[in-house]
Design a protein around this motif. Sequence first.
Motif, PDB file in Angstrom:
ATOM      1  N   VAL A  38      10.740   8.369  -6.326  1.00  7.32           N
ATOM      2  CA  VAL A  38      10.498   6.929  -6.276  1.00  7.32           C
ATOM      3  C   VAL A  38      11.130   6.401  -4.983  1.00  7.32           C
ATOM      4  O   VAL A  38      12.321   6.588  -4.745  1.00  7.32           O
ATOM      5  N   TYR A  39      10.286   5.786  -4.145  1.00  5.50           N
ATOM      6  CA  TYR A  39      10.734   5.160  -2.909  1.00  5.50           C
ATOM      7  C   TYR A  39      10.929   3.675  -3.197  1.00  5.50           C
ATOM      8  O   TYR A  39      10.066   3.042  -3.795  1.00  5.50           O
ATOM      9  N   VAL A  40      12.052   3.109  -2.742  1.00  2.00           N
ATOM     10  CA  VAL A  40      12.390   1.722  -3.041  1.00  2.00           C
ATOM     11  C   VAL A  40      12.491   0.917  -1.744  1.00  2.00           C
ATOM     12  O   VAL A  40      13.198   1.310  -0.810  1.00  2.00           O
TER      13      VAL A  40
ATOM     14  N   THR B 275       5.359  -3.362  -8.087  1.00  2.00           N
ATOM     15  CA  THR B 275       6.314  -4.356  -7.614  1.00  2.00           C
ATOM     16  C   THR B 275       7.045  -4.949  -8.810  1.00  2.00           C
ATOM     17  O   THR B 275       6.432  -5.261  -9.825  1.00  2.00           O
ATOM     18  N   ALA B 276       8.354  -5.079  -8.671  1.00  2.00           N
ATOM     19  CA  ALA B 276       9.177  -5.697  -9.713  1.00  2.00           C
ATOM     20  C   ALA B 276      10.358  -6.369  -9.029  1.00  2.00           C
ATOM     21  O   ALA B 276      10.946  -5.810  -8.094  1.00  2.00           O
TER      22      ALA B 276
ATOM     23  N   LYS C  78       0.855  -1.181   0.000  1.00  2.67           N
ATOM     24  CA  LYS C  78       0.000   0.000   0.000  1.00  2.67           C
ATOM     25  C   LYS C  78       0.889   1.228   0.000  1.00  2.67           C
ATOM     26  O   LYS C  78       1.970   1.224   0.578  1.00  2.67           O
ATOM     27  N   PRO C  79       0.435   2.309  -0.646  1.00  3.14           N
ATOM     28  CA  PRO C  79       1.239   3.537  -0.669  1.00  3.14           C
ATOM     29  C   PRO C  79       1.467   4.071   0.742  1.00  3.14           C
ATOM     30  O   PRO C  79       0.544   4.134   1.542  1.00  3.14           O
ATOM     31  N   LYS C  80       2.694   4.438   1.022  1.00  2.00           N
ATOM     32  CA  LYS C  80       3.040   5.015   2.325  1.00  2.00           C
ATOM     33  C   LYS C  80       3.275   6.512   2.228  1.00  2.00           C
ATOM     34  O   LYS C  80       3.340   7.192   3.239  1.00  2.00           O
TER      35      LYS C  80
ATOM     36  N   GLY D  42       9.582  -4.633   2.553  1.00  2.00           N
ATOM     37  CA  GLY D  42       9.276  -3.674   3.611  1.00  2.00           C
ATOM     38  C   GLY D  42      10.469  -2.935   4.183  1.00  2.00           C
ATOM     39  O   GLY D  42      10.309  -2.041   5.005  1.00  2.00           O
ATOM     40  N   LYS D  43      11.672  -3.285   3.750  1.00  2.00           N
ATOM     41  CA  LYS D  43      12.878  -2.622   4.265  1.00  2.00           C
ATOM     42  C   LYS D  43      13.424  -1.670   3.208  1.00  2.00           C
ATOM     43  O   LYS D  43      13.518  -2.025   2.030  1.00  2.00           O
ATOM     44  N   PRO D  44      13.803  -0.449   3.611  1.00  6.06           N
ATOM     45  CA  PRO D  44      14.337   0.525   2.655  1.00  6.06           C
ATOM     46  C   PRO D  44      15.596   0.008   1.950  1.00  6.06           C
ATOM     47  O   PRO D  44      16.441  -0.635   2.562  1.00  6.06           O
ATOM     48  N   VAL D  45      15.682   0.312   0.660  1.00  7.09           N
ATOM     49  CA  VAL D  45      16.853  -0.055  -0.139  1.00  7.09           C
ATOM     50  C   VAL D  45      17.662   1.213  -0.389  1.00  7.09           C
ATOM     51  O   VAL D  45      17.137   2.203  -0.905  1.00  7.09           O
TER      52      VAL D  45
END
Length: 126
Positions: free
Chosen positions: A54-56, A37-38, A28-30, A60-63
């Motif tokens: 773009v948030y990656v 998803t890819a 879901k958008p945060k 669920g963990k930030p990249v």
Amino acid sequence: MEKAMKKQMAFVAMTIALSGNVLAHGDKPKHGGVVSTANDMSFELVNKDGKATVYVNDHGKPVDTAGATGKLTVLNGTEKTEVALEPAGGNTLATKDDAKLAKGSKAIAAITFADKKAVNARFSVK
């Protein structure tokens, strides 16, 4: 007539392909954007004041996007716009130029991470 039919079929195929990844895996958008998803990673495209971010995330963990490069291709009807995506700290990539994202736009974020892993995330802007 046949040429018009081929164009319509190509448009339908592209629409299905672009919309198929939205909210995959229950993401879901945060940040108020749209999610795609890819390669088991989540990407959220946020449009604010003409700039795109773009948030990656990976499960669920930030990249970390340090050293990443990318391009955002935006399709508005027959108009195509390409803008560079640059690391913007943490798990974000952002455009410096106007991304021309509008309701109904289709977008593809082509991102190459520092480890040379390449990912394409597709979005349908609502």
